[in-house]
Design a protein around this motif. Sequence first.
Motif, PDB file in Angstrom:
ATOM      1  N   GLU A   1       0.811  -1.202   0.000  1.00  0.00           N
ATOM      2  CA  GLU A   1       0.000   0.000   0.000  1.00  0.00           C
ATOM      3  C   GLU A   1       0.853   1.264   0.000  1.00  0.00           C
ATOM      4  OE1 GLU A   1      -3.576   1.745   2.771  1.00  0.00           O
ATOM      5  OE2 GLU A   1      -1.864   0.850   3.795  1.00  0.00           O
ATOM      6  N   LEU A   2       0.403   2.245  -0.775  1.00  0.00           N
ATOM      7  CA  LEU A   2       0.992   3.575  -0.731  1.00  0.00           C
ATOM      8  C   LEU A   2       0.193   4.412   0.251  1.00  0.00           C
ATOM      9  CD1 LEU A   2       1.472   4.341  -4.523  1.00  0.00           C
ATOM     10  CD2 LEU A   2       3.250   3.734  -2.867  1.00  0.00           C
ATOM     11  N   ARG A   3       0.853   5.245   1.003  1.00  0.00           N
ATOM     12  CA  ARG A   3       0.172   6.173   1.917  1.00  0.00           C
ATOM     13  C   ARG A   3      -0.023   7.483   1.168  1.00  0.00           C
ATOM     14  NH1 ARG A   3       1.376   4.979   7.313  1.00  0.00           N
ATOM     15  NH2 ARG A   3      -0.206   6.549   7.745  1.00  0.00           N
ATOM     16  N   TRP A   4      -1.228   8.044   1.228  1.00  0.00           N
ATOM     17  CA  TRP A   4      -1.555   9.228   0.448  1.00  0.00           C
ATOM     18  C   TRP A   4      -2.423  10.200   1.249  1.00  0.00           C
ATOM     19  CZ3 TRP A   4      -6.682  10.215  -0.216  1.00  0.00           C
ATOM     20  CH2 TRP A   4      -7.568   9.141  -0.001  1.00  0.00           C
ATOM     21  N   THR A   5      -2.448  11.433   0.770  1.00  0.00           N
ATOM     22  CA  THR A   5      -3.310  12.463   1.331  1.00  0.00           C
ATOM     23  C   THR A   5      -4.044  13.144   0.178  1.00  0.00           C
ATOM     24  OG1 THR A   5      -3.404  14.294   2.902  1.00  0.00           O
ATOM     25  CG2 THR A   5      -1.585  14.319   1.305  1.00  0.00           C
ATOM     26  N   HIS A   6      -5.095  13.850   0.517  1.00  0.00           N
ATOM     27  CA  HIS A   6      -5.846  14.571  -0.509  1.00  0.00           C
ATOM     28  C   HIS A   6      -5.060  15.776  -0.991  1.00  0.00           C
ATOM     29  CE1 HIS A   6      -9.623  12.384  -0.165  1.00  0.00           C
ATOM     30  NE2 HIS A   6      -9.418  12.360   1.130  1.00  0.00           N
ATOM     31  N   GLY A   7      -4.996  15.924  -2.311  1.00  0.00           N
ATOM     32  CA  GLY A   7      -4.509  17.154  -2.899  1.00  0.00           C
ATOM     33  C   GLY A   7      -5.707  18.076  -3.079  1.00  0.00           C
ATOM     34  N   PRO A   8      -5.491  19.255  -3.614  1.00  0.00           N
ATOM     35  CA  PRO A   8      -6.614  20.185  -3.777  1.00  0.00           C
ATOM     36  C   PRO A   8      -7.609  19.704  -4.830  1.00  0.00           C
ATOM     37  CG  PRO A   8      -4.622  21.074  -4.773  1.00  0.00           C
ATOM     38  CD  PRO A   8      -4.221  19.817  -4.064  1.00  0.00           C
TER      39      PRO A   8
ATOM     40  N   LEU B   1      -3.493  14.722   6.778  1.00  0.00           N
ATOM     41  CA  LEU B   1      -4.156  15.601   5.813  1.00  0.00           C
ATOM     42  C   LEU B   1      -3.456  16.947   5.635  1.00  0.00           C
ATOM     43  CD1 LEU B   1      -7.891  14.895   6.626  1.00  0.00           C
ATOM     44  CD2 LEU B   1      -6.512  14.000   4.753  1.00  0.00           C
ATOM     45  N   TYR B   2      -2.626  17.348   6.555  1.00  0.00           N
ATOM     46  CA  TYR B   2      -1.888  18.602   6.464  1.00  0.00           C
ATOM     47  C   TYR B   2      -2.826  19.804   6.332  1.00  0.00           C
ATOM     48  CZ  TYR B   2       1.743  15.192   5.705  1.00  0.00           C
ATOM     49  OH  TYR B   2       2.572  14.111   5.846  1.00  0.00           O
ATOM     50  N   GLU B   3      -3.973  19.719   7.008  1.00  0.00           N
ATOM     51  CA  GLU B   3      -4.936  20.819   6.968  1.00  0.00           C
ATOM     52  C   GLU B   3      -4.332  22.064   7.588  1.00  0.00           C
ATOM     53  OE1 GLU B   3      -9.254  18.839   7.026  1.00  0.00           O
ATOM     54  OE2 GLU B   3      -8.122  18.583   8.893  1.00  0.00           O
ATOM     55  N   GLY B   4      -4.615  23.187   6.974  1.00  0.00           N
ATOM     56  CA  GLY B   4      -4.111  24.456   7.464  1.00  0.00           C
ATOM     57  C   GLY B   4      -2.710  24.786   6.974  1.00  0.00           C
ATOM     58  N   MET B   5      -2.045  23.828   6.361  1.00  0.00           N
ATOM     59  CA  MET B   5      -0.709  24.091   5.817  1.00  0.00           C
ATOM     60  C   MET B   5      -0.849  24.602   4.390  1.00  0.00           C
ATOM     61  SD  MET B   5       1.522  20.864   7.228  1.00  0.00           S
ATOM     62  CE  MET B   5       3.039  21.468   6.514  1.00  0.00           C
ATOM     63  N   GLU B   6       0.025  25.501   4.019  1.00  0.00           N
ATOM     64  CA  GLU B   6      -0.030  26.058   2.675  1.00  0.00           C
ATOM     65  C   GLU B   6       0.347  25.016   1.627  1.00  0.00           C
ATOM     66  OE1 GLU B   6       2.022  29.619   0.091  1.00  0.00           O
ATOM     67  OE2 GLU B   6       1.915  29.826   2.255  1.00  0.00           O
ATOM     68  N   LEU B   7       1.337  24.197   1.936  1.00  0.00           N
ATOM     69  CA  LEU B   7       1.822  23.193   0.993  1.00  0.00           C
ATOM     70  C   LEU B   7       1.896  21.824   1.648  1.00  0.00           C
ATOM     71  CD1 LEU B   7       4.800  25.211  -0.514  1.00  0.00           C
ATOM     72  CD2 LEU B   7       2.558  24.853  -1.565  1.00  0.00           C
ATOM     73  N   ILE B   8       1.626  20.801   0.859  1.00  0.00           N
ATOM     74  CA  ILE B   8       1.826  19.434   1.319  1.00  0.00           C
ATOM     75  C   ILE B   8       3.323  19.153   1.248  1.00  0.00           C
ATOM     76  CG2 ILE B   8       1.380  17.005   0.786  1.00  0.00           C
ATOM     77  CD1 ILE B   8      -1.327  17.937  -0.403  1.00  0.00           C
ATOM     78  N   PRO B   9       3.913  18.581   2.307  1.00  0.00           N
ATOM     79  CA  PRO B   9       5.366  18.343   2.283  1.00  0.00           C
ATOM     80  C   PRO B   9       5.752  17.259   1.280  1.00  0.00           C
ATOM     81  CG  PRO B   9       4.387  17.411   4.270  1.00  0.00           C
ATOM     82  CD  PRO B   9       3.294  18.155   3.551  1.00  0.00           C
ATOM     83  N   ARG B  10       7.042  17.143   1.061  1.00  0.00           N
ATOM     84  CA  ARG B  10       7.592  16.070   0.227  1.00  0.00           C
ATOM     85  C   ARG B  10       7.305  14.731   0.896  1.00  0.00           C
ATOM     86  NH1 ARG B  10       8.434  17.881  -4.805  1.00  0.00           N
ATOM     87  NH2 ARG B  10       9.771  19.695  -4.829  1.00  0.00           N
ATOM     88  N   PRO B  11       7.448  13.627   0.154  1.00  0.00           N
ATOM     89  CA  PRO B  11       7.151  12.319   0.746  1.00  0.00           C
ATOM     90  C   PRO B  11       7.984  12.085   2.004  1.00  0.00           C
ATOM     91  CG  PRO B  11       8.350  12.073  -1.328  1.00  0.00           C
ATOM     92  CD  PRO B  11       8.004  13.518  -1.181  1.00  0.00           C
ATOM     93  N   ASN B  12       7.330  11.599   3.050  1.00  0.00           N
ATOM     94  CA  ASN B  12       8.019  11.450   4.332  1.00  0.00           C
ATOM     95  C   ASN B  12       7.677  10.150   5.055  1.00  0.00           C
ATOM     96  OD1 ASN B  12       5.427  11.961   5.238  1.00  0.00           O
ATOM     97  ND2 ASN B  12       5.852  14.076   5.815  1.00  0.00           N
TER      98      ASN B  12
END
Length: 160
Positions: A24-31, A129-140
């Motif tokens: 499985e890949l771990r993912w978050t929502h983009g815009p 989800l990185y809510e409230g952050m301007e940018l989603i970070p690089r893969p971590n």
Amino acid sequence: MDMQAAAERSDAILDDVLREIRPELRWTHGPTTVGSCDVSRRRVVMTDISASRRGNLLGVVDRFWRTRGYRMTVVNNDAEFPAIYARTSDGFGVRLRIGGQGQAFFQVDTPCVRESEVADSTSQATAPLYEGMELIPRPNIHSDFWSAQTPEVGVTARGD
């Protein structure tokens, strides 16, 4: 079909391909973006995918989309930033592209549909989800498989 139904169809397309990738890949929502008659949904992969494993990922996705009857429209074999683009039989554009530091981006663009409100996706992200952050970070997020520095032979989508 209205924009909300098209966004839900886009989520289903994204959910299907991500569910098939093993490990499985771990993912978050983009815009989500809404145009005058179309919607784009995005997923940003937070799993660190090494340069040695990017071809494996692209191959798995390419084979899966072809088994779904998607028509491949562009295959970019760039060593650093490869990408594949396809179209579903009902006119949705799908893509997987690899960006900086091996970050994978999935996107679905809908055909032109009837205007409506579009709600946020209800698909459950598998990374923060990185809510409230301007940018989603690089893969971590490290994966023993996807982050490995050696190529793997014979990787397939689940069910192959």
